[in-house]
Scaffold this motif. Sequence first.
Motif, PDB file in Angstrom:
ATOM      1  N   ALA A  19       3.989  16.267 -51.975  1.00  0.00           N
ATOM      2  CA  ALA A  19       4.178  16.508 -53.407  1.00  0.00           C
ATOM      3  C   ALA A  19       3.830  17.959 -53.709  1.00  0.00           C
ATOM      4  CB  ALA A  19       3.301  15.578 -54.226  1.00  0.00           C
ATOM      5  N   THR A  20       4.789  18.673 -54.303  1.00  0.00           N
ATOM      6  CA  THR A  20       4.567  20.091 -54.618  1.00  0.00           C
ATOM      7  C   THR A  20       4.686  20.384 -56.107  1.00  0.00           C
ATOM      8  OG1 THR A  20       6.907  20.569 -54.257  1.00  0.00           O
ATOM      9  CG2 THR A  20       5.431  20.816 -52.362  1.00  0.00           C
ATOM     10  N   LYS A  21       5.104  19.386 -56.893  1.00  0.00           N
ATOM     11  CA  LYS A  21       5.301  19.601 -58.327  1.00  0.00           C
ATOM     12  C   LYS A  21       4.535  18.556 -59.125  1.00  0.00           C
ATOM     13  CE  LYS A  21      10.010  21.456 -57.846  1.00  0.00           C
ATOM     14  NZ  LYS A  21      11.431  21.272 -58.255  1.00  0.00           N
ATOM     15  N   THR A  22       4.254  18.910 -60.371  1.00  0.00           N
ATOM     16  CA  THR A  22       3.625  17.965 -61.290  1.00  0.00           C
ATOM     17  C   THR A  22       4.597  16.843 -61.631  1.00  0.00           C
ATOM     18  OG1 THR A  22       2.158  19.619 -62.252  1.00  0.00           O
ATOM     19  CG2 THR A  22       2.686  17.721 -63.627  1.00  0.00           C
ATOM     20  N   GLY A  23       4.070  15.633 -61.777  1.00  0.00           N
ATOM     21  CA  GLY A  23       4.914  14.529 -62.205  1.00  0.00           C
ATOM     22  C   GLY A  23       4.341  13.187 -61.808  1.00  0.00           C
ATOM     23  N   LYS A  24       5.035  12.157 -62.263  1.00  0.00           N
ATOM     24  CA  LYS A  24       4.676  10.802 -61.856  1.00  0.00           C
ATOM     25  C   LYS A  24       5.586  10.433 -60.687  1.00  0.00           C
ATOM     26  CE  LYS A  24       3.378   7.586 -64.672  1.00  0.00           C
ATOM     27  NZ  LYS A  24       3.334   6.556 -65.723  1.00  0.00           N
ATOM     28  N   TYR A  25       4.980  10.275 -59.530  1.00  0.00           N
ATOM     29  CA  TYR A  25       5.725   9.940 -58.323  1.00  0.00           C
ATOM     30  C   TYR A  25       5.759   8.422 -58.174  1.00  0.00           C
ATOM     31  CZ  TYR A  25       5.742  14.835 -56.902  1.00  0.00           C
ATOM     32  OH  TYR A  25       5.955  16.189 -56.847  1.00  0.00           O
ATOM     33  N   VAL A  26       6.947   7.924 -57.985  1.00  0.00           N
ATOM     34  CA  VAL A  26       7.136   6.475 -57.835  1.00  0.00           C
ATOM     35  C   VAL A  26       7.795   6.218 -56.489  1.00  0.00           C
ATOM     36  CG1 VAL A  26       8.263   4.419 -58.741  1.00  0.00           C
ATOM     37  CG2 VAL A  26       7.327   6.124 -60.316  1.00  0.00           C
ATOM     38  N   ALA A  27       7.184   5.318 -55.744  1.00  0.00           N
ATOM     39  CA  ALA A  27       7.759   4.894 -54.466  1.00  0.00           C
ATOM     40  C   ALA A  27       8.202   3.446 -54.608  1.00  0.00           C
ATOM     41  CB  ALA A  27       6.741   5.041 -53.344  1.00  0.00           C
ATOM     42  N   ARG A  28       9.480   3.205 -54.399  1.00  0.00           N
ATOM     43  CA  ARG A  28      10.012   1.836 -54.443  1.00  0.00           C
ATOM     44  C   ARG A  28      10.198   1.357 -53.011  1.00  0.00           C
ATOM     45  NH1 ARG A  28      14.627  -0.218 -58.545  1.00  0.00           N
ATOM     46  NH2 ARG A  28      12.845   0.199 -59.906  1.00  0.00           N
ATOM     47  N   MET A  29       9.472   0.265 -52.673  1.00  0.00           N
ATOM     48  CA  MET A  29       9.555  -0.338 -51.344  1.00  0.00           C
ATOM     49  C   MET A  29      10.397  -1.607 -51.435  1.00  0.00           C
ATOM     50  SD  MET A  29       5.501  -0.117 -50.291  1.00  0.00           S
ATOM     51  CE  MET A  29       5.794  -0.904 -48.710  1.00  0.00           C
TER      52      MET A  29
ATOM     53  N   ASN B 134      -1.766   6.674 -51.745  1.00  0.00           N
ATOM     54  CA  ASN B 134      -3.027   7.385 -51.600  1.00  0.00           C
ATOM     55  C   ASN B 134      -2.743   8.891 -51.472  1.00  0.00           C
ATOM     56  OD1 ASN B 134      -5.781   7.836 -51.251  1.00  0.00           O
ATOM     57  ND2 ASN B 134      -5.598   7.742 -49.035  1.00  0.00           N
ATOM     58  N   PRO B 135      -3.272   9.680 -52.400  1.00  0.00           N
ATOM     59  CA  PRO B 135      -4.053   9.294 -53.576  1.00  0.00           C
ATOM     60  C   PRO B 135      -3.132   8.826 -54.707  1.00  0.00           C
ATOM     61  CG  PRO B 135      -3.816  11.664 -53.524  1.00  0.00           C
ATOM     62  CD  PRO B 135      -3.164  11.166 -52.272  1.00  0.00           C
ATOM     63  N   ASP B 136      -3.687   7.995 -55.600  1.00  0.00           N
ATOM     64  CA  ASP B 136      -2.873   7.500 -56.712  1.00  0.00           C
ATOM     65  C   ASP B 136      -3.000   8.400 -57.944  1.00  0.00           C
ATOM     66  OD1 ASP B 136      -5.413   6.945 -57.482  1.00  0.00           O
ATOM     67  OD2 ASP B 136      -5.141   4.790 -57.711  1.00  0.00           O
ATOM     68  N   ASN B 137      -3.935   9.335 -57.875  1.00  0.00           N
ATOM     69  CA  ASN B 137      -4.089  10.299 -58.970  1.00  0.00           C
ATOM     70  C   ASN B 137      -4.754  11.542 -58.386  1.00  0.00           C
ATOM     71  OD1 ASN B 137      -4.861  11.755 -61.298  1.00  0.00           O
ATOM     72  ND2 ASN B 137      -4.876   9.875 -62.491  1.00  0.00           N
ATOM     73  N   ILE B 138      -4.071  12.660 -58.488  1.00  0.00           N
ATOM     74  CA  ILE B 138      -4.627  13.865 -57.879  1.00  0.00           C
ATOM     75  C   ILE B 138      -4.234  15.079 -58.703  1.00  0.00           C
ATOM     76  CG2 ILE B 138      -2.653  14.213 -56.342  1.00  0.00           C
ATOM     77  CD1 ILE B 138      -4.669  15.301 -54.259  1.00  0.00           C
ATOM     78  N   GLU B 139      -5.134  16.013 -58.739  1.00  0.00           N
ATOM     79  CA  GLU B 139      -4.885  17.296 -59.394  1.00  0.00           C
ATOM     80  C   GLU B 139      -5.291  18.384 -58.422  1.00  0.00           C
ATOM     81  OE1 GLU B 139      -6.262  19.798 -63.418  1.00  0.00           O
ATOM     82  OE2 GLU B 139      -6.762  17.665 -63.179  1.00  0.00           O
ATOM     83  N   PHE B 140      -4.405  19.344 -58.192  1.00  0.00           N
ATOM     84  CA  PHE B 140      -4.713  20.400 -57.251  1.00  0.00           C
ATOM     85  C   PHE B 140      -4.024  21.687 -57.672  1.00  0.00           C
ATOM     86  CE2 PHE B 140      -0.896  18.362 -55.719  1.00  0.00           C
ATOM     87  CZ  PHE B 140      -0.083  19.398 -55.267  1.00  0.00           C
ATOM     88  N   CYS B 141      -4.433  22.760 -57.018  1.00  0.00           N
ATOM     89  CA  CYS B 141      -3.855  24.065 -57.321  1.00  0.00           C
ATOM     90  C   CYS B 141      -2.595  24.270 -56.488  1.00  0.00           C
ATOM     91  CB  CYS B 141      -4.869  25.171 -57.034  1.00  0.00           C
ATOM     92  SG  CYS B 141      -6.361  25.065 -58.068  1.00  0.00           S
ATOM     93  N   GLU B 142      -1.671  24.978 -57.071  1.00  0.00           N
ATOM     94  CA  GLU B 142      -0.358  25.201 -56.465  1.00  0.00           C
ATOM     95  C   GLU B 142      -0.489  25.792 -55.061  1.00  0.00           C
ATOM     96  OE1 GLU B 142       3.582  27.970 -57.428  1.00  0.00           O
ATOM     97  OE2 GLU B 142       1.858  27.922 -58.779  1.00  0.00           O
ATOM     98  N   THR B 143       0.208  25.134 -54.126  1.00  0.00           N
ATOM     99  CA  THR B 143       0.321  25.651 -52.756  1.00  0.00           C
ATOM    100  C   THR B 143       1.749  25.440 -52.302  1.00  0.00           C
ATOM    101  OG1 THR B 143      -0.236  23.531 -51.698  1.00  0.00           O
ATOM    102  CG2 THR B 143      -2.075  25.001 -52.222  1.00  0.00           C
TER     103      THR B 143
END
Length: 815
Positions: free
Chosen positions: A451-461, A400-409
Amino acid sequence: MCKGLRSIFFVFLLTLTNISVRANHILGGNFELNNTGTNGSYELKLNLFFDKAVRSATAADNNIKVAIYQKSNNRLMKSIILTTFQLAGSPFVYSNENCAASQGLKITVISFSQDIFLDPTLYTDPNGYYVIWDRCCRNAADNINNSSGSGMLFYLEFPPLQTNAGADFINSSPKFSVPNGEYICAGQPFTFDNGASDIDGDQLRYSLVTPYSGFSSSSSPAPDPRPSSNFPTINWGSGFSATTAIPSNPAMSINPNTGSITVTSSQLGLYVYSVLVEELRGGVVIGQVRRDFQLKVINCNAPPAQPIVYDEKTPSPVQLTQIDVCDNGFAELATKDDLNYQYQWQKDNINIANADKYKLKVTEAGEYTVVISYKQGCSGSTTSEKTAVSIKPGEKFKINPDNIEFCETAAGVPLQIQKDDGSAFNAGDYLYLWTRDITDVLAIQNVFIQATKTGKYVARMTQISGVCQYELESTVKVNSLPDAFITNPLGKKIVCEGDTIPLKISDGSSYQYDWQIDDISVTLNTISRYSALKSGTYKVIVTDGNNCQKTSDTLKLTFNPLTPVTFDTIFPTCGSNSNRINLMPYVQPYDVAKGIFSGRGVSGTIYSPLLAGFGPSPIVYSYTNDYGCTTKKSRIAYVDLTPKVRLGNDIIIFKGDTTSIKSSITGGFKNDITLYWTPSTGLNSNTISRPLASPDATTQYILHATALSSGCTNEDTILITVKTKILTPSGFTPNGDGLNETWVLDGIEDYPNAEVQIFNRWGGEIFTTKNYANNPFNGKKDNSDLPMGTYYYVIKTGDEIPNLTGYITIVRSGQ
């Protein structure tokens, strides 16, 4: 065109037509008839295998006309048009794509379908029904005589839709699986799955049969479907048959229960074969489907050794035969990683698209194998033992969130693993590995990250005390902030009031700019340029198309004040004047060190109209204050010309007559000229340019012209001479009675130099005098009476008036 040439042209045209419509890019296929839940409601589908190495399917291949016939009497039941919206199709997945490409193997499957309704009350024949489609021609197969002229007929049988008792008979046809993309390596054992499934649980039985050629031909490649109880078949080449379609030792065979074909062929070539699958219910055949296909035999290198499949989490040299996968989770199967190998994973014997790496993430139950071959050249392939994957209960997680777009901070946004339903779970039960875009391993052993960079983030549990593994994804797009850098092209930061300092901010597509002075917005628009006109601290807030904002650096600008200057009006002057005008009283303020006059006719503070010359002369006063800021004021000093007045020549009139005095007046600033005449005696108006004059005596008139704005004046004179008019009677009576004895000329006394001449009708002069007042004409010549009659006279006044001429008559009594 001669008859012979017409024939040749017709044959050539027919040949071109046949080439364009032949189906030698179709390698095979099969029908499906799938019940959609209600008896009589079906999806009729035709799966065709296209050879894209020959050509891709086009719109001309769409709209396939098929027909349904009653088997017992070949009666037409229904004609149907099948279409597709996916002419590109789905490509076959080859175990070794490199080898397949080198052999020109590029096959795609395209499905043409239509939802249809078959009224069960009309489909009751116990012998059943069949569906066909006829098309020519086949490609160049090595086991068929004249294969390029041989057609192909696709065939399906289905049972009646009602029993004799009137009950619904629900059934779908057997459904072939999509073939794996394969080739046969010469001399190496080869097994190919031609199996089908049946949703109704009917028994399926397989056999090799001779393919139908149908009624199509090279001259009629796409005929309308035509029924038959005995369709024509292909003409096998020597040594070939339905069961020996592919040369093999031992002989080609098909498993009647699974449809799996086994061959070991040493003869290179391309071979067509046909598989018949019959469906049996209660031991009785109720339907059948034919599939035409073809396989190529090529030379291959020896295959690699059989691979071992193991659990990637716990590598082992022992084949993994079974593994559990938690629901919503995954397990990762792997085999030896070798750069020389080509990998292709299969699920339930079917090649999995894009599964061509040494490991495979599995999420579904089934039997998995990996096929390996050598990348270089063409080699045989080896298949691993099967690994059975079963599903056990698990949990459902998400990021959460599974898809997000935001401005660089700088901080980014938090990504948090949580249960899908929002309920609590013990985060300590799992190990975590976060990655971004696969290769960027973040290695954060935590349930959340920033998350500070663009990309597909994958979490392996990975469950610490259990078998469950979960892989969760979140797509993050970080929009960079827009550029926001103010530039000052002129480089000036201190200027004078009234000047402009152009500013520019970084350009960008869809940018919006909020220009501010001392933190107060002055303009909000899409223009990246601004003209600064006043003192203050400038900055810009830039907003891009993603609504990301960035504030520019600040820029302090100073606009020093100008000194207010007044410059009074300089009225027009006459150019003929020699006066000089002191300009100092006209301006405020005046300072000898700070104020400068300039312009035509200006010297220091003095303006000379004579030096300036005729017309407008701009005079500029420049005042430079202690800041070095110059205020300029200007006035127009107009130098006027003296008006030009022209009255023309003097005039002579007779007393009592009227004449018009013509004049021409030019010049003067703005043509604002006033006129007046002196004297006004005898004039109808003394203020107009062309008055009427009727003086009683000779008079000299003066026209005065004055330009009102400049005061320039001029004048001209004209003399009007008034003369007495001489009266000339038409006759007189010199008969001695004392009355009218002479020709009396009243007014001639005013012309002392006048000469009077009288002539008879023959032009003879009979009288002349220059003293008529004292010597009037009495009708005599040489003291002798002239005869009564008409005489001609000429009076020369000796003045500027014309001669007077005419006729007089002498009248005598009794004559």
